[in-house]
Design an enzyme around this catalytic site. Structure first.
Site, short mmCIF file in Angstrom:
data_model
loop_
_atom_site.label_atom_id
_atom_site.label_comp_id
_atom_site.label_asym_id
_atom_site.label_seq_id
_atom_site.Cartn_x
_atom_site.Cartn_y
_atom_site.Cartn_z
N GLU A 205 0.81 -1.22 0.00
CA GLU A 205 0.00 0.00 0.00
C GLU A 205 0.84 1.27 0.00
O GLU A 205 0.34 2.36 0.29
CB GLU A 205 -0.97 -0.03 1.18
CG GLU A 205 -1.95 -1.19 1.07
CD GLU A 205 -3.00 -1.22 2.14
OE1 GLU A 205 -2.94 -0.37 3.06
OE2 GLU A 205 -3.89 -2.08 2.08
N LYS A 340 -15.68 -1.12 2.06
CA LYS A 340 -14.94 -1.66 0.92
C LYS A 340 -15.95 -2.19 -0.09
O LYS A 340 -16.68 -3.14 0.21
CB LYS A 340 -14.00 -2.78 1.35
CG LYS A 340 -12.84 -2.33 2.22
CD LYS A 340 -12.02 -3.53 2.69
CE LYS A 340 -10.78 -3.10 3.45
NZ LYS A 340 -10.04 -4.26 4.01
#
EC number: 4.2.1.11
Length: 431
Positions: A205, A340
């Protein structure tokens, strides 16, 4: 009205080099939409099914040809003729076509790709940016970014147990300034790690992934970086953690094993004690998945102990599912939900989860996945829903920066009506 005339899916790659689904939607008016589906590394047991081929001779079994074929051969004929602006109707038709509670037949990655591409095509048809089309004229709040600048757990090849250590530039007056602050702390952290002889390679990430002596040390080096960048921790910048504790929860013993620290066999109560101690020593404003997704008693204890002053985010705990969230609200567990889109599989269900959270006084954090692409749909979703917070990685890797750049464009387009609430976006805790 503009009807859908064709839907086409293909196999493309995500930021980890794994296949994912890209979908294109074509309409009679010429309006067009495209979207790419993200993928997670640490996934909750109760997430909607991400359909993978399992053929070890292709992409180590991670191919998505079956999901692509499900779009092209099953979903496309079903939604052809729909008004492209009928988002709820199209999503409902796909859910019914799948017919399973977890989208296991067609795959959430197939269904979500279509759902997002439809929204893009509809926005193109009406001539509005996606955030405005989805959110109307009340869509004006830029989210506080939760920037993952140290990666651990399943997001990095190091010995750090907790998955993410984040900075939150809540003291910035605008989103643009929050990005500048975050970038400056990120570069300061690189210098701090380099001076200590630590690795400055980045994880999935975009955050650094050094080997550290403890999870506490990760917080300490971030504090040092904040100060080196000229800011004050606890005023300009706060800290957040995604513990992802299900990744180190031992199901056989019912205990937590912090292998990186050499501490094993910790009870839920001992983990809660540990978090409370960290929150006393560091300006931590948010903790995600502090206990295992099925350890609801542990989550309840954590909420009772620190839920009045720390945002407690349910990711694996709630998996963007309104049934799970409703149960958590009823039991008084956590005070925030991570959103999400691929955990639930349609935009309609995503918006329902955000709305349920807000009605209950929970915050909602729109989030990326560790396997991302150049698709920046979640940036528009964050503004469309006035979610107030977004978690989309660090200040490196184009797949992360794409979302920040889209938010910068949106803020610029909104001009004087743009709102950046900073610490006020944590409206249900005392700060």
């Amino acid at each position: 009205m503009s009807t859908i005339i064709d839907v086409y899916a293909r196999e493309v790659l995500d930021s980890r080099g794994n296949p994912t689904v890209e979908v294109e939607v074509y309409t009679e008016s010429g309006a067009f939409g495209r979207a790419i589906v993200p993928s997670g590394a640490s996934t909750g047991e109760h997430e909607a099914v991400e359909l993978r081929d399992g053929d070890k001779s292709r992409y180590l079994g991670k191919g998505v040809v079956n999901a692509v074929n499900n779009v092209n051969e099953i979903i496309a004929p079903e939604i052809a003729g729909f008004d492209v602006t009928d988002q709820a109707g199209i999503d409902r038709a796909m859910i019914e076509l799948d017919g399973t509670p977890n989208k296991g037949k067609l795959g959430a990655n197939a269904i979500l790709g279509v759902s997002m591409a439809v929204a893009h095509a509809a926005a193109d048809f009406v001539g509005l940016p996606l955030y405005r089309y989805l959110g109307g004229f009340n869509a004006k709040q830029l989210p506080t970014p939760m920037m993952n600048i140290i990666n651990g757990g399943s997001h990095a090849d190091n010995n750090v147990d907790f998955q993410e250590f984040m900075i939150l530039p809540v003291g910035a007056p605008t989103f643009k300034e929050s990005i500048r602050m975050g970038a400056e702390v990120f570069h300061a952290l690189k210098a701090v790690l380099h001076d200590k002889g630590l690795n400055t390679a980045v994880g999935d990430e975009g955050g650094f992934a050094p080997n550290l002596g403890s999870n506490r040390e990760a917080l300490e080096v971030i504090i040092e970086a904040i100060e080196k960048a000229g800011y004050k921790a606890g005023e300009n910048v706060f800290l957040g953690m995604d513990v992802a504790s299900s990744e180190f929860y031992n199901k056989e013993t019912g205990k937590y094993d912090l292998a990186g620290e050499g501490r094993t066999g910790l009870t839920s109560a001992e983990m809660v004690d540990f978090y409370e101690e960290l929150c006393k020593d560091f300006p931590i404003i948010s903790i995600e998945d502090g206990l295992d997704e099925n350890d609801w008693d542990g989550h309840k204890l954590l909420t009772e102990r620190i839920g009045d002053k720390v945002q407690l985010v349910g990711d694996d705990l709630f998996v963007t599912n309104t049934q799970k969230l409703a149960e958590g609200i009823e039991k008084g567990i956590s005070n925030s939900i991570l959103i999400k889109v691929n955990q639930i599989g349609t935009l309609t269900e995503t918006f329902e989860a955000i709305e349920m959270a807000k009605r209950a006084g929970y915050t909602a954090v729109v989030s990326h996945r560790s396997g991302e692409t150049e698709d920046a749909t979640i940036a528009d979703i964050a503004v469309a829903t006035n979610a107030g917070q977004i978690k989309t990685g660090s200040m490196s890797r184009t797949d992360r920066i794409a979302k920040y750049n889209q938010l910068l464009r949106i803020e610029d387009e909104l001009g004087e009506v743009a709102v950046y609430d900073g610490v006020k976006s944590f409206y249900n805790i005392k700060r």
